[in-house]
Design a protein around this motif. Structure first.
Motif, mmCIF file in Angstrom:
data_model
loop_
_atom_site.group_PDB
_atom_site.id
_atom_site.type_symbol
_atom_site.label_atom_id
_atom_site.label_comp_id
_atom_site.label_asym_id
_atom_site.label_seq_id
_atom_site.Cartn_x
_atom_site.Cartn_y
_atom_site.Cartn_z
ATOM 1 N N TYR A 33 35.956 41.165 49.228
ATOM 2 C CA TYR A 33 37.246 41.529 49.783
ATOM 3 C C TYR A 33 38.120 42.084 48.667
ATOM 4 C CZ TYR A 33 36.188 39.037 54.103
ATOM 5 O OH TYR A 33 35.620 38.630 55.274
ATOM 6 N N PHE A 35 42.343 42.982 47.863
ATOM 7 C CA PHE A 35 43.692 42.651 48.295
ATOM 8 C C PHE A 35 44.725 43.402 47.444
ATOM 9 C CE2 PHE A 35 42.464 38.836 50.698
ATOM 10 C CZ PHE A 35 41.274 38.491 50.101
ATOM 11 N N TYR A 37 48.630 42.437 46.386
ATOM 12 C CA TYR A 37 49.711 41.468 46.421
ATOM 13 C C TYR A 37 50.964 42.110 45.846
ATOM 14 C CZ TYR A 37 46.825 37.363 47.497
ATOM 15 O OH TYR A 37 45.999 36.443 48.120
ATOM 16 N N GLN A 39 54.740 41.211 44.128
ATOM 17 C CA GLN A 39 55.543 40.174 43.489
ATOM 18 C C GLN A 39 56.931 40.726 43.200
ATOM 19 O OE1 GLN A 39 54.578 38.828 39.428
ATOM 20 N NE2 GLN A 39 54.840 36.717 40.134
ATOM 21 N N MET A 45 54.431 35.433 45.125
ATOM 22 C CA MET A 45 53.288 36.316 45.382
ATOM 23 C C MET A 45 53.120 36.467 46.888
ATOM 24 S SD MET A 45 51.881 37.333 42.531
ATOM 25 C CE MET A 45 50.174 37.720 42.877
ATOM 26 N N LEU A 47 51.059 38.483 50.002
ATOM 27 C CA LEU A 47 49.933 39.325 50.379
ATOM 28 C C LEU A 47 50.430 40.514 51.187
ATOM 29 C CD1 LEU A 47 46.865 39.788 50.535
ATOM 30 C CD2 LEU A 47 46.875 38.448 52.648
ATOM 31 N N ARG A 50 44.760 43.467 53.163
ATOM 32 C CA ARG A 50 43.416 42.986 52.850
ATOM 33 C C ARG A 50 42.399 43.984 53.387
ATOM 34 N NH1 ARG A 50 43.485 39.301 56.198
ATOM 35 N NH2 ARG A 50 42.005 40.066 57.754
ATOM 36 N N PHE A 91 49.901 43.895 42.550
ATOM 37 C CA PHE A 91 48.639 43.512 41.945
ATOM 38 C C PHE A 91 47.490 43.791 42.907
ATOM 39 C CE2 PHE A 91 50.104 41.446 38.155
ATOM 40 C CZ PHE A 91 51.348 40.941 38.475
ATOM 41 N N MET A 95 37.851 39.617 45.487
ATOM 42 C CA MET A 95 37.276 38.315 45.793
ATOM 43 C C MET A 95 35.850 38.491 46.283
ATOM 44 S SD MET A 95 38.351 35.535 48.724
ATOM 45 C CE MET A 95 39.908 35.022 47.996
ATOM 46 N N TYR A 104 35.406 32.083 45.813
ATOM 47 C CA TYR A 104 36.630 32.474 46.488
ATOM 48 C C TYR A 104 37.797 32.652 45.529
ATOM 49 C CZ TYR A 104 34.101 31.267 50.732
ATOM 50 O OH TYR A 104 33.175 31.206 51.725
ATOM 51 N N GLN A 105 37.532 32.645 44.257
ATOM 52 C CA GLN A 105 38.601 32.905 43.304
ATOM 53 C C GLN A 105 38.931 34.392 43.281
ATOM 54 O OE1 GLN A 105 36.716 32.852 39.038
ATOM 55 N NE2 GLN A 105 35.597 31.423 40.320
ATOM 56 N N LEU A 106 40.143 34.695 42.923
ATOM 57 C CA LEU A 106 40.616 36.070 42.828
ATOM 58 C C LEU A 106 40.570 36.561 41.386
ATOM 59 C CD1 LEU A 106 43.743 35.830 45.140
ATOM 60 C CD2 LEU A 106 41.763 37.298 45.550
ATOM 61 N N PHE A 108 42.343 39.507 39.277
ATOM 62 C CA PHE A 108 43.495 40.394 39.406
ATOM 63 C C PHE A 108 43.462 41.526 38.392
ATOM 64 C CE2 PHE A 108 46.410 38.346 42.349
ATOM 65 C CZ PHE A 108 45.944 37.044 42.398
ATOM 66 N N GLY A 109 44.057 42.659 38.790
ATOM 67 C CA GLY A 109 44.400 43.681 37.815
ATOM 68 C C GLY A 109 45.676 43.275 37.092
ATOM 69 N N LYS A 110 46.085 44.113 36.126
ATOM 70 C CA LYS A 110 47.247 43.763 35.318
ATOM 71 C C LYS A 110 48.570 44.109 35.981
ATOM 72 C CE LYS A 110 44.719 44.016 30.973
ATOM 73 N NZ LYS A 110 44.623 44.599 29.620
#
Lengths: 118, 118
Positions: A33, A35, A37, A39, A45, A47, A50, A91, A95, A104-106, A108-110
């Motif tokens: 998956y 995503f 996000y 912020q 954060m 969503l 997806r 972001f 996943m 199931y951890q994400l 992330f990009g910077k």
């Protein structure tokens, strides 16, 4: 290991215009998956959208849509009719799917800092 | 909004002191995560839990430990805080969601804790 790259540290857009945020990723997985996000300055954060990798159809949520190119490993976010409330860090995240628990951890990009100018 | 709280929301401490951050959820979600957010790095996973007393390391686990004695609480401990651990810490929770023929795992984030180590 997966990596997610957002090549645009900062962007700006005029209110009511359209802006596209870029994201590329690297993975050997076939089932995953993606995503986006948001912020805002409040730090929460949120969503935005997806995308399931097995779906060819691009996801849309109101003014937000994605351009998912699986072969190119690209996942860009388009914001139409930009509003002042869209000002935030965005972001991109990856996943893995189909494995137990730890997958199931994400990742992330910077992030891309988007400013909407009145 | 998902029922996730983090405490404290802000903390200033000195190098070498122990620090414990608490994440509390009211959603009865199975999975819980601790991330740290630093400028130029996005969010990076520290530790995660896939059940009571079941935890595992993430990408940046050195200097951190976690515990989960109840479904609703996930504690992050810095045994001896260092200045490099100055950061914003986010807790997230997730569980599997069924959507038609597919299922996915969506993470919801707490409000974050800003930790400063002097």
């Amino acid at each position: 290991a997966q990596t997610v790259t957002q090549s645009q540290p900062e962007m700006s857009v005029q209110e009511a215009e359209t802006v596209t945020l870029s994201c590329t990723y690297d993975t050997s997985e076939n089932n995953y998956y993606l995503f986006w996000y948001k912020q805002p300055p409040s730090r929460q954060m949120i969503l935005v959208i997806r995308q399931e990798a097995y779906k060819q159809q691009n996801a849309t949520e109101n003014r937000f849509s994605v351009n998912f190119q699986k072969a190119a490993k690209s996942f860009s976010l388009k914001i139409s009719d930009s509003q002042l409330g869209d000002t935030a860090m965005y972001f991109c995240a990856f996943m893995k799917h189909g494995e137990w628990a730890g997958s199931y951890q994400l990742t992330f990009g910077k992030g891309t800092k988007l400013s909407v100018i009145p | 909004d998902a029922g996730i709280t983090q405490s404290p929301r802000h903390k200033v401490t000195e190098t070498g002191t122990p620090v414990t951050l608490r994440c509390h959820q009211t959603e009865n979600h199975r999975y819980m995560y601790w991330y740290r957010q630093d400028p130029g790095h996005g969010l990076r996973l520290i530790h995660y839990s896939y059940g009571v007393k079941d935890t595992d390391k993430g990408e940046v686990s050195d200097g951190y430990s976690v515990s989960r004695s109840k479904t609703e609480d996930f504690l992050l401990t810095l045994e001896s805080a260092t200045s490099s651990q100055t950061s914003v810490y986010f807790c997230a929770i997730s569980d599997t969601v069924s959507s038609g023929r597919s299922s996915y795992n969506e993470q919801f984030f707490g409000p974050g804790t800003r930790l400063t180590v002097l």
